[in-house]
Design a protein around this motif. Structure first.
Motif, mmCIF file in Angstrom:
data_model
loop_
_atom_site.group_PDB
_atom_site.id
_atom_site.type_symbol
_atom_site.label_atom_id
_atom_site.label_comp_id
_atom_site.label_asym_id
_atom_site.label_seq_id
_atom_site.Cartn_x
_atom_site.Cartn_y
_atom_site.Cartn_z
ATOM 1 N N VAL A 16 0.767 -1.231 -0.062
ATOM 2 C CA VAL A 16 -0.066 -0.044 -0.076
ATOM 3 C C VAL A 16 0.715 1.180 -0.044
ATOM 4 O O VAL A 16 0.676 2.279 -0.816
ATOM 5 C CB VAL A 16 -0.970 0.062 1.196
ATOM 6 C CG1 VAL A 16 -1.654 1.271 1.296
ATOM 7 C CG2 VAL A 16 -2.135 -1.174 0.859
ATOM 8 N N LEU A 17 1.805 1.290 0.931
ATOM 9 C CA LEU A 17 2.850 2.592 0.705
ATOM 10 C C LEU A 17 3.515 2.569 -0.753
ATOM 11 O O LEU A 17 3.766 3.645 -0.947
ATOM 12 C CB LEU A 17 3.748 2.243 1.919
ATOM 13 C CG LEU A 17 3.139 2.561 3.333
ATOM 14 C CD1 LEU A 17 4.299 2.126 4.359
ATOM 15 C CD2 LEU A 17 2.778 3.913 3.633
ATOM 16 N N GLY A 18 4.169 1.545 -1.228
ATOM 17 C CA GLY A 18 4.509 1.640 -2.654
ATOM 18 C C GLY A 18 3.566 2.196 -3.381
ATOM 19 O O GLY A 18 3.894 3.026 -4.371
ATOM 20 N N LEU A 19 2.262 1.951 -3.355
ATOM 21 C CA LEU A 19 1.392 2.507 -4.213
ATOM 22 C C LEU A 19 1.013 4.001 -4.116
ATOM 23 O O LEU A 19 0.838 4.612 -4.808
ATOM 24 C CB LEU A 19 0.005 1.768 -4.467
ATOM 25 C CG LEU A 19 0.119 0.336 -5.062
ATOM 26 C CD1 LEU A 19 -1.487 -0.318 -4.667
ATOM 27 C CD2 LEU A 19 0.452 0.403 -6.472
ATOM 28 N N ALA A 41 11.914 -0.930 -5.197
ATOM 29 C CA ALA A 41 12.952 -1.715 -4.734
ATOM 30 C C ALA A 41 12.846 -1.926 -3.188
ATOM 31 O O ALA A 41 13.055 -3.219 -2.808
ATOM 32 C CB ALA A 41 14.286 -1.317 -5.166
ATOM 33 N N VAL A 42 12.660 -0.950 -2.585
ATOM 34 C CA VAL A 42 12.609 -1.142 -1.057
ATOM 35 C C VAL A 42 11.256 -1.943 -0.781
ATOM 36 O O VAL A 42 11.697 -2.851 0.097
ATOM 37 C CB VAL A 42 12.614 0.352 -0.357
ATOM 38 C CG1 VAL A 42 12.263 0.108 1.174
ATOM 39 C CG2 VAL A 42 13.737 1.012 -0.406
ATOM 40 N N ALA A 43 10.126 -1.796 -1.088
ATOM 41 C CA ALA A 43 9.208 -2.646 -0.744
ATOM 42 C C ALA A 43 9.616 -4.111 -1.297
ATOM 43 O O ALA A 43 9.218 -4.988 -0.467
ATOM 44 C CB ALA A 43 7.766 -2.228 -1.548
ATOM 45 N N ALA A 56 17.753 -9.682 -3.224
ATOM 46 C CA ALA A 56 18.060 -8.911 -4.562
ATOM 47 C C ALA A 56 17.104 -9.049 -5.544
ATOM 48 O O ALA A 56 17.020 -8.240 -6.361
ATOM 49 C CB ALA A 56 19.550 -9.489 -4.983
ATOM 50 N N THR A 57 16.625 -10.416 -5.518
ATOM 51 C CA THR A 57 15.643 -10.447 -6.823
ATOM 52 C C THR A 57 14.373 -9.718 -6.443
ATOM 53 O O THR A 57 13.645 -9.259 -7.392
ATOM 54 C CB THR A 57 15.113 -11.937 -7.007
ATOM 55 O OG1 THR A 57 16.551 -12.804 -7.037
ATOM 56 C CG2 THR A 57 14.253 -12.259 -7.923
ATOM 57 N N GLY A 58 13.836 -9.785 -5.177
ATOM 58 C CA GLY A 58 12.890 -8.948 -4.731
ATOM 59 C C GLY A 58 12.945 -7.475 -5.108
ATOM 60 O O GLY A 58 12.044 -6.804 -5.523
ATOM 61 N N ALA A 64 11.443 -2.399 -10.923
ATOM 62 C CA ALA A 64 11.109 -2.521 -12.159
ATOM 63 C C ALA A 64 9.474 -2.204 -12.342
ATOM 64 O O ALA A 64 9.014 -1.509 -13.013
ATOM 65 C CB ALA A 64 11.282 -3.852 -12.882
ATOM 66 N N ALA A 65 8.974 -2.923 -11.294
ATOM 67 C CA ALA A 65 7.425 -2.726 -11.113
ATOM 68 C C ALA A 65 7.129 -0.968 -10.904
ATOM 69 O O ALA A 65 6.160 -0.477 -11.623
ATOM 70 C CB ALA A 65 6.897 -3.646 -10.014
ATOM 71 N N GLY A 66 8.067 -0.890 -10.023
ATOM 72 C CA GLY A 66 7.736 0.728 -9.528
ATOM 73 C C GLY A 66 8.139 1.553 -10.715
ATOM 74 O O GLY A 66 7.239 2.614 -10.973
#
Length: 79
Positions: A16-19, A41-43, A56-58, A64-66
């Motif tokens: 939610v914070l990422g969004l 990346a942090v999320a 690292a993968t996460g 990339a998603a952000g």
């Protein structure tokens, strides 16, 4: 391994914070795409850690998603 309720709630809160980083009125001196990539990346890293996966993968997937969330229509650009 059983994932605790606190870990699941924390992961959901980070999503939610990422969004929330998609807010077009938030200005910090760097481009909005870079802000979303950093937040993603942090999320992604925190969620991967909570799920006991590769951090690292996460972080890479979250970054990339952000960066691409406005292109995918999740975060709408407002000019």
């Amino acid at each position: 391994m059983q994932i605790s309720l606190i870990s699941r709630i924390s992961a959901g809160a980070l999503v939610v914070l990422g969004l929330a980083a998609c807010d077009p009125n938030y200005q910090s001196g760097i481009s909005p795409d870079a802000q979303r990539a950093a937040g993603g990346a942090v999320a992604g890293a925190v969620i991967a850690k909570a799920l006991d996966e590769d951090i690292a993968t996460g972080a890479a997937l979250g970054g990339a998603a952000g960066a691409l969330c406005d292109d995918a229509g999740v975060c709408q650009r407002r000019y």
